[in-house]
Motif scaffolding. Sequence first.
Motif, PDB file in Angstrom:
ATOM      1  N   VAL A 178       0.669  -1.222  -0.099  1.00  6.97           N
ATOM      2  CA  VAL A 178       0.069  -0.183   0.201  1.00  6.97           C
ATOM      3  C   VAL A 178       0.934   1.030   0.070  1.00  6.97           C
ATOM      4  CG1 VAL A 178      -1.754   1.261   1.310  1.00  6.97           C
ATOM      5  CG2 VAL A 178      -1.907  -1.292   1.183  1.00  6.97           C
ATOM      6  N   SER A 179       1.742   1.355   0.936  1.00  3.88           N
ATOM      7  CA  SER A 179       2.746   2.578   1.004  1.00  3.88           C
ATOM      8  C   SER A 179       3.745   2.590  -0.090  1.00  3.88           C
ATOM      9  CB  SER A 179       3.414   2.587   2.307  1.00  3.88           C
ATOM     10  OG  SER A 179       2.319   2.531   3.351  1.00  3.88           O
ATOM     11  N   GLY A 180       4.041   1.271  -0.671  1.00  6.91           N
ATOM     12  CA  GLY A 180       5.139   1.170  -1.715  1.00  6.91           C
ATOM     13  C   GLY A 180       6.543   1.132  -0.998  1.00  6.91           C
TER      14      GLY A 180
ATOM     15  N   LEU B 201      -0.882   7.007  10.013  1.00  6.81           N
ATOM     16  CA  LEU B 201      -0.364   6.021   8.947  1.00  6.81           C
ATOM     17  C   LEU B 201      -1.374   6.018   7.706  1.00  6.81           C
ATOM     18  CD1 LEU B 201       0.965   3.052  11.159  1.00  6.81           C
ATOM     19  CD2 LEU B 201       2.378   4.787  10.133  1.00  6.81           C
ATOM     20  N   LEU B 202      -2.562   6.076   8.033  1.00  8.39           N
ATOM     21  CA  LEU B 202      -3.784   5.993   7.158  1.00  8.39           C
ATOM     22  C   LEU B 202      -3.526   7.192   6.190  1.00  8.39           C
ATOM     23  CD1 LEU B 202      -6.905   4.693   8.475  1.00  8.39           C
ATOM     24  CD2 LEU B 202      -5.454   3.857   6.736  1.00  8.39           C
ATOM     25  N   THR B 203      -3.027   8.452   6.416  1.00 10.48           N
ATOM     26  CA  THR B 203      -3.002   9.578   5.842  1.00 10.48           C
ATOM     27  C   THR B 203      -1.986  10.057   5.028  1.00 10.48           C
ATOM     28  OG1 THR B 203      -2.011  11.078   7.836  1.00 10.48           O
ATOM     29  CG2 THR B 203      -4.295  10.600   7.782  1.00 10.48           C
ATOM     30  N   THR B 204      -1.140   9.051   5.033  1.00 12.46           N
ATOM     31  CA  THR B 204       0.239   9.440   4.032  1.00 12.46           C
ATOM     32  C   THR B 204       1.058   8.341   3.508  1.00 12.46           C
ATOM     33  OG1 THR B 204       2.339  10.991   4.116  1.00 12.46           O
ATOM     34  CG2 THR B 204       1.757   9.691   6.098  1.00 12.46           C
ATOM     35  N   ASP B 205       1.628   8.480   2.600  1.00 13.36           N
ATOM     36  CA  ASP B 205       2.752   7.369   2.146  1.00 13.36           C
ATOM     37  C   ASP B 205       4.208   8.026   2.139  1.00 13.36           C
ATOM     38  OD1 ASP B 205       0.777   5.341   1.609  1.00 13.36           O
ATOM     39  OD2 ASP B 205       0.327   6.076  -0.270  1.00 13.36           O
ATOM     40  N   ASP B 206       4.119   9.328   2.838  1.00 17.93           N
ATOM     41  CA  ASP B 206       5.523  10.095   2.812  1.00 17.93           C
ATOM     42  C   ASP B 206       6.385   9.291   4.009  1.00 17.93           C
ATOM     43  OD1 ASP B 206       7.379  12.666   2.404  1.00 17.93           O
ATOM     44  OD2 ASP B 206       7.258  12.373   4.659  1.00 17.93           O
TER      45      ASP B 206
ATOM     46  N   GLY C 228       9.214  10.098   5.744  1.00 19.64           N
ATOM     47  CA  GLY C 228       9.519  10.450   6.746  1.00 19.64           C
ATOM     48  C   GLY C 228       8.240  10.575   7.918  1.00 19.64           C
ATOM     49  N   LEU C 229       7.020  10.912   7.268  1.00 22.40           N
ATOM     50  CA  LEU C 229       6.117  11.018   8.121  1.00 22.40           C
ATOM     51  C   LEU C 229       5.609   9.646   8.574  1.00 22.40           C
ATOM     52  CD1 LEU C 229       3.538  13.534   6.451  1.00 22.40           C
ATOM     53  CD2 LEU C 229       4.767  13.855   8.634  1.00 22.40           C
ATOM     54  N   LEU C 230       5.842   8.600   8.082  1.00 21.27           N
ATOM     55  CA  LEU C 230       5.510   7.225   8.239  1.00 21.27           C
ATOM     56  C   LEU C 230       6.498   6.959   9.521  1.00 21.27           C
ATOM     57  CD1 LEU C 230       5.079   5.413   5.092  1.00 21.27           C
ATOM     58  CD2 LEU C 230       3.312   5.870   6.600  1.00 21.27           C
ATOM     59  N   LEU C 231       7.894   7.298   9.430  1.00 16.06           N
ATOM     60  CA  LEU C 231       8.833   7.050  10.431  1.00 16.06           C
ATOM     61  C   LEU C 231       8.308   7.928  11.632  1.00 16.06           C
ATOM     62  CD1 LEU C 231      12.220   7.657   8.696  1.00 16.06           C
ATOM     63  CD2 LEU C 231      11.494   5.613   9.591  1.00 16.06           C
ATOM     64  N   VAL C 232       7.650   8.835  11.688  1.00 16.09           N
ATOM     65  CA  VAL C 232       7.172   9.692  13.008  1.00 16.09           C
ATOM     66  C   VAL C 232       6.130   8.977  13.449  1.00 16.09           C
ATOM     67  CG1 VAL C 232       6.125  11.898  13.627  1.00 16.09           C
ATOM     68  CG2 VAL C 232       8.255  11.875  12.237  1.00 16.09           C
ATOM     69  N   PHE C 233       4.978   8.610  12.604  1.00 14.18           N
ATOM     70  CA  PHE C 233       3.740   7.892  13.209  1.00 14.18           C
ATOM     71  C   PHE C 233       4.234   6.708  13.733  1.00 14.18           C
ATOM     72  CE2 PHE C 233       1.735  10.638  10.058  1.00 14.18           C
ATOM     73  CZ  PHE C 233       1.135  11.697  11.034  1.00 14.18           C
TER      74      PHE C 233
ATOM     75  N   TYR D 246      -6.753  -3.638   3.475  1.00 14.68           N
ATOM     76  CA  TYR D 246      -5.694  -3.249   4.427  1.00 14.68           C
ATOM     77  C   TYR D 246      -6.027  -2.090   5.243  1.00 14.68           C
ATOM     78  CZ  TYR D 246      -2.403  -6.715   1.951  1.00 14.68           C
ATOM     79  OH  TYR D 246      -1.835  -7.623   1.616  1.00 14.68           O
ATOM     80  N   ARG D 247      -6.592  -1.024   4.428  1.00 15.03           N
ATOM     81  CA  ARG D 247      -6.738   0.231   5.218  1.00 15.03           C
ATOM     82  C   ARG D 247      -7.979  -0.029   6.257  1.00 15.03           C
ATOM     83  NH1 ARG D 247      -4.580   4.469   3.015  1.00 15.03           N
ATOM     84  NH2 ARG D 247      -3.692   4.230   0.670  1.00 15.03           N
ATOM     85  N   TRP D 248      -8.789  -1.009   6.052  1.00 14.22           N
ATOM     86  CA  TRP D 248      -9.767  -0.999   7.028  1.00 14.22           C
ATOM     87  C   TRP D 248      -9.054  -1.723   8.215  1.00 14.22           C
ATOM     88  CZ3 TRP D 248     -14.214   0.990   7.772  1.00 14.22           C
ATOM     89  CH2 TRP D 248     -14.907   1.473   6.607  1.00 14.22           C
ATOM     90  N   LEU D 249      -8.223  -2.625   8.049  1.00 10.14           N
ATOM     91  CA  LEU D 249      -7.494  -3.294   8.986  1.00 10.14           C
ATOM     92  C   LEU D 249      -6.781  -2.361  10.160  1.00 10.14           C
ATOM     93  CD1 LEU D 249      -6.089  -6.522   7.512  1.00 10.14           C
ATOM     94  CD2 LEU D 249      -7.977  -6.350   9.142  1.00 10.14           C
TER      95      LEU D 249
END
Length: 435
Positions: free
Chosen positions: A59-61, A112-117, A119-124, A185-188
């Motif tokens: 999903v996030s690639g 995590l649902l709001t972004t695929d960036d 850097g932000l994924l690391l923060v969350f 995946y997003r629903w989970l």
Amino acid sequence: MRITRGTRTKGTGTTPTTRTGRPRVPGGPDGRRMLLVALVDRTGSGLWASVSVLYFTYVSGLSLAQVGTLAALAGAVGIAGAPLGGRLADRFPLTRVLIALQLLRAVASLGLLTTDDYGLLLVFSALGGLGDRAASILTKLYATRVSGPDRVRYQALNRTAANAGWALGGLAAAGALAVGTTAAYRWLLLGDALSFVAVALLTLRCGQPPSPSRTVTATGTPAPTARPATPWRDRTYLAYVATETVLFLDDAVFKVGLPLCIAHSSDVPHGLAPLLMVLNNVMVVALQVPLARFGATTAAARTLLLPLSVAYALGGTALALSTAGGTRTAVALLTGAAVAFTLAEMLHATVSWELSVALAPGTAQGTYLGVHGLAQAAQRTIGPLTVTAALATGPAGWAVFGGGIALTCVIQHRTVRGRLSRPPLSVPPVTVSEH
């Protein structure tokens, strides 16, 4: 006059029962609510834990290296969550801190649902790891305070509820994986986030348990307290935590060791790996509460370290022997190893719950349990390395692995003897309810 906020708990030496003769949950209504919290929390975690790598990949690639870094950072930040959460619980109302941490976990999951960036994924992910470890320690602290002398039995009930939640979440995740769409995946992930909101609302209904570290006078003003003890200068407790890091290695056996043994064996069907995980869950749900009665007192918990050492040694021996023989022999020995390490897991959980509290002064329980939480957090780092080294070494490696943990049990048995043989230095203050 010193009065501690909370409700007084008086031990009778026997398990209290209801009028129907059924065992009563320690802690009363608040104890029952926290068991529901454990069930809901771990159901949400079960939804996400089994698909997180797939979500970040498909999903996030993210690349394999990026996913690994993401997991490592969350684990590293989570190490700080245990002592931080414990210290906060000694200074602020426990339920309020727990609610804040659950909402932090919800925000992290929704983020995590709001972004695929990346850097932000690391923060969350880091925020989620911090909240997860801190909340885990404070849930244990709440159980310790609300259940009083029945804390070992209550923790066994709590662990049973948590394992049932993991199983429910895992089954739901398996169903979603059969669909295999991005939306599934997003629903989970959304379900995981909503579970944290639900447990925050449930915790809001729980009363504040008694806390020796937070006292008020009869007029409601804060009472002066002595400077609390610090575990960082307590050599006995630090030595105990060091041995705990080794005893928690059973977790790495199930997450890494057994799957790798199966994957690298030409004689064992790969489908055995998930079956052994199911066996582990079923044994914990069925046996954790009955086994807890053998460690209901501090002396009994310390004595359990000796049969615990035998269970670890048997598990290591079974893994060592599983490399020789045909398919049936390997399957039987790997199953035997899973049974031995599951038994060790349950016995160690009982011992750990009691000794980690008994060795801590009442006025600094949160801080001490936070430091104890470092053992499990550190094991998450060294555990995979240890079991892969044992696998690479061959049968001798597994024999040394099991024997080393068994020896550590004996070392811990001797380490805590002096502290536990001393009489208590003070009598806990009388407590009253703040309701």
